[in-house]
Design a protein around this motif. Structure first.
Motif, PDB file in Angstrom:
ATOM      1  N   UNK A   8      -6.681  -7.684   7.687  1.00 56.05           N
ATOM      2  CA  UNK A   8      -7.429  -8.982   7.006  1.00 56.05           C
ATOM      3  C   UNK A   8      -6.399 -10.218   7.569  1.00 56.05           C
ATOM      4  N   UNK A   9      -6.991 -11.174   8.363  1.00 51.63           N
ATOM      5  CA  UNK A   9      -6.091 -12.213   8.952  1.00 51.63           C
ATOM      6  C   UNK A   9      -5.850 -13.321   7.875  1.00 51.63           C
ATOM      7  N   UNK A  35      -8.737  -4.251  14.932  1.00 49.75           N
ATOM      8  CA  UNK A  35     -10.186  -4.990  14.366  1.00 49.75           C
ATOM      9  C   UNK A  35      -9.792  -5.570  13.131  1.00 49.75           C
ATOM     10  N   UNK A  36     -10.299  -6.978  13.302  1.00 50.15           N
ATOM     11  CA  UNK A  36     -10.119  -7.866  12.221  1.00 50.15           C
ATOM     12  C   UNK A  36     -11.231  -7.868  11.178  1.00 50.15           C
ATOM     13  N   UNK A  37     -10.960  -7.945  10.227  1.00 49.78           N
ATOM     14  CA  UNK A  37     -12.100  -7.878   9.122  1.00 49.78           C
ATOM     15  C   UNK A  37     -12.820  -9.394   9.012  1.00 49.78           C
ATOM     16  N   UNK A  38     -14.036  -9.233   8.615  1.00 42.57           N
ATOM     17  CA  UNK A  38     -14.875 -10.584   8.046  1.00 42.57           C
ATOM     18  C   UNK A  38     -14.769 -10.731   6.705  1.00 42.57           C
ATOM     19  N   UNK A  39     -14.492 -11.882   6.278  1.00 44.65           N
ATOM     20  CA  UNK A  39     -14.698 -12.177   5.155  1.00 44.65           C
ATOM     21  C   UNK A  39     -16.262 -12.030   4.213  1.00 44.65           C
ATOM     22  N   UNK A  59      -5.012   2.511   9.882  1.00 47.08           N
ATOM     23  CA  UNK A  59      -4.179   1.671   9.093  1.00 47.08           C
ATOM     24  C   UNK A  59      -4.682   0.282   8.531  1.00 47.08           C
ATOM     25  N   UNK A  60      -4.742   0.135   7.089  1.00 46.14           N
ATOM     26  CA  UNK A  60      -5.307  -0.999   6.643  1.00 46.14           C
ATOM     27  C   UNK A  60      -4.360  -2.059   6.301  1.00 46.14           C
ATOM     28  N   UNK A  61      -4.277  -3.071   6.826  1.00 45.29           N
ATOM     29  CA  UNK A  61      -3.449  -4.262   6.218  1.00 45.29           C
ATOM     30  C   UNK A  61      -4.262  -5.262   5.567  1.00 45.29           C
ATOM     31  N   UNK A  62      -3.953  -5.205   4.204  1.00 44.69           N
ATOM     32  CA  UNK A  62      -4.888  -6.464   3.522  1.00 44.69           C
ATOM     33  C   UNK A  62      -4.462  -6.211   2.074  1.00 44.69           C
ATOM     34  N   UNK A  63      -5.316  -6.777   1.223  1.00 38.72           N
ATOM     35  CA  UNK A  63      -5.262  -6.664  -0.328  1.00 38.72           C
ATOM     36  C   UNK A  63      -6.069  -5.691  -0.875  1.00 38.72           C
ATOM     37  N   UNK A  64      -5.981  -5.349  -2.075  1.00 36.40           N
ATOM     38  CA  UNK A  64      -6.551  -4.456  -2.708  1.00 36.40           C
ATOM     39  C   UNK A  64      -8.060  -4.256  -2.223  1.00 36.40           C
ATOM     40  N   UNK A  65      -8.984  -5.237  -2.221  1.00 46.37           N
ATOM     41  CA  UNK A  65     -10.219  -5.241  -1.879  1.00 46.37           C
ATOM     42  C   UNK A  65     -10.645  -4.342  -0.438  1.00 46.37           C
ATOM     43  N   UNK A  66      -9.764  -5.120   0.378  1.00 44.12           N
ATOM     44  CA  UNK A  66      -9.760  -4.320   1.759  1.00 44.12           C
ATOM     45  C   UNK A  66      -9.605  -2.673   1.716  1.00 44.12           C
ATOM     46  N   UNK A  84      -0.898  -0.764   4.834  1.00 44.85           N
ATOM     47  CA  UNK A  84       0.108  -1.809   4.995  1.00 44.85           C
ATOM     48  C   UNK A  84      -0.201  -2.748   3.746  1.00 44.85           C
ATOM     49  N   UNK A  85       0.776  -2.745   2.722  1.00 48.42           N
ATOM     50  CA  UNK A  85       0.498  -3.716   1.532  1.00 48.42           C
ATOM     51  C   UNK A  85       0.506  -5.188   1.989  1.00 48.42           C
ATOM     52  N   UNK A  86      -0.645  -6.054   1.703  1.00 56.64           N
ATOM     53  CA  UNK A  86      -0.822  -7.611   2.089  1.00 56.64           C
ATOM     54  C   UNK A  86      -1.314  -8.479   1.104  1.00 56.64           C
TER      55      UNK A  86
END
Length: 326
Positions: A8-9, A35-39, A59-66, A84-86
């Motif tokens: 999640x950018x 791969x970048x997420x789309x809001x 691997x998922x780098x983002x918040x709880x929603x992602x 990857x907690x972000x």
């Protein structure tokens, strides 16, 4: 072997993450997919695209929603998920013992950690107009104080001070929080009527800032833990605060982990339960949160569990740990 990295950018910069991936990934692995997420879809399309590549690790780098979206998608593919907690709460990562403060450690766990099978919850809610929707959850769902607090949290303030923004929101909603009559049924048993201001249904027990709310919850026990929060007056809130404080003492955590404490006892201000399926009907609609995201109002809900549905990468010392992190 090949990994896909969904990020999640708005939460994680690729230029920051890429060097850590490069140093941790085994030399014989192929170049990873990025791969970048789309809001607009909370990362669902990005995760689906990643899994279509036939990768060996997601691997998922983002918040709880992602992370929640990725967990739901990965259950069908049986591809190991590395977090990857972000985000602000990083709830599932906390419950799995993944380092939420050090990016390098989290990435290292993604590649050399051990695999662990965990449960995933599924929630169906009925809106006041009769429409229904389904949501996967990895940590906790509920209505009342937590949902109202999340709904009233100032997003700009959260970006500046992180989880402290929830404290600000809690202070604003707690005095105006209304009680609601709820009819609860566990595993097809008898219906219990209670007046509460908060109901929580959890697959895990630890929430923001590492606070344990559901002390008996385990991410791989095939059960959901339920809490009915029902304090009456100042004395009730003091009792509730005492329960939570004791459950978060280091000594209590260690005793529970070593099996020296029994199940959490129900009190007047806080009732506990466990079930594979929970049904609840509210006499008035309330906002419902799913792993930290408000998904709408509900007059009824049903929660179930998908046992051993998800494979995750965790630090080796947490591979067989069923309890909350100390």
């Amino acid at each position: 072997m090949r990994a896909a990295i969904v990020y999640n950018p708005s939460k994680m910069d690729r230029d920051t993450l890429a060097p850590q991936i490069e140093s941790a990934q085994p030399l014989d692995w192929s170049e990873p997919f990025w791969i970048e997420t789309d809001a607009d879809d909370a990362g669902e399309a990005a995760v689906r695209t990643a899994l279509e590549q036939g990768v060996d690790l997601l691997l998922v780098a983002g918040g709880d929603g992602t992370v929640r979206v990725a967990a739901d998608a990965a259950t069908g593919a049986r591809v190991p998920l590395a977090i990857i907690p972000a985000g602000t709460g990083n709830l599932l990562a906390r419950n799995l013992g993944i380092d939420v403060t050090n990016l390098r450690n989290a990435v290292q766990t993604a590649f050399d950690g051990e695999e662990r099978e965990i449960d995933l919850g599924e929630l169906e809610i009925e809106a006041p107009d009769g429409t229904r929707s389904k949501h996967a959850f990895a940590v906790m769902v509920g209505f009342g104080l937590d949902a109202e607090m999340i709904d009233k949290t100032d997003e700009d303030l959260k970006k500046k001070v992180g989880w402290l923004a929830y404290v600000d929101a809690a202070g604003r909603v707690i005095s105006s929080l209304d009680k609601v009559r709820v009819h609860v049924r566990l595993d097809g048993g008898r219906t219990v009527r209670s007046t509460v201001n908060t109901m929580l249904i959890g697959n895990c027990g630890t929430v923001t800032n590492g606070i344990i709310i559901l002390p008996d919850a385990a991410v791989d026990d095939g059960m959901l833990d339920i809490a009915l929060v029902r304090p009456r007056g100042v004395r009730g809130w003091l009792q509730l605060s005492g329960y939570i404080a004791r459950n978060n003492m280091l000594v209590t955590k260690l005793l529970r982990r070593r099996g020296h404490l029994g199940r959490q006892r129900t009190g007047a201000a806080l009732g506990y339960g466990q079930a594979k399926e929970t049904q609840a009907r509210l006499e008035e609609p309330r906002a419902v949160q799913v792993d930290g995201d408000v998904v709408g109002e509900a007059i009824a809900l049903r929660a179930g569990i998908r046992q051993d549905a998800l494979v995750v990468r965790v630090p080796k010392e947490h591979a067989r740990d069923a309890g909350p992190a100390v």
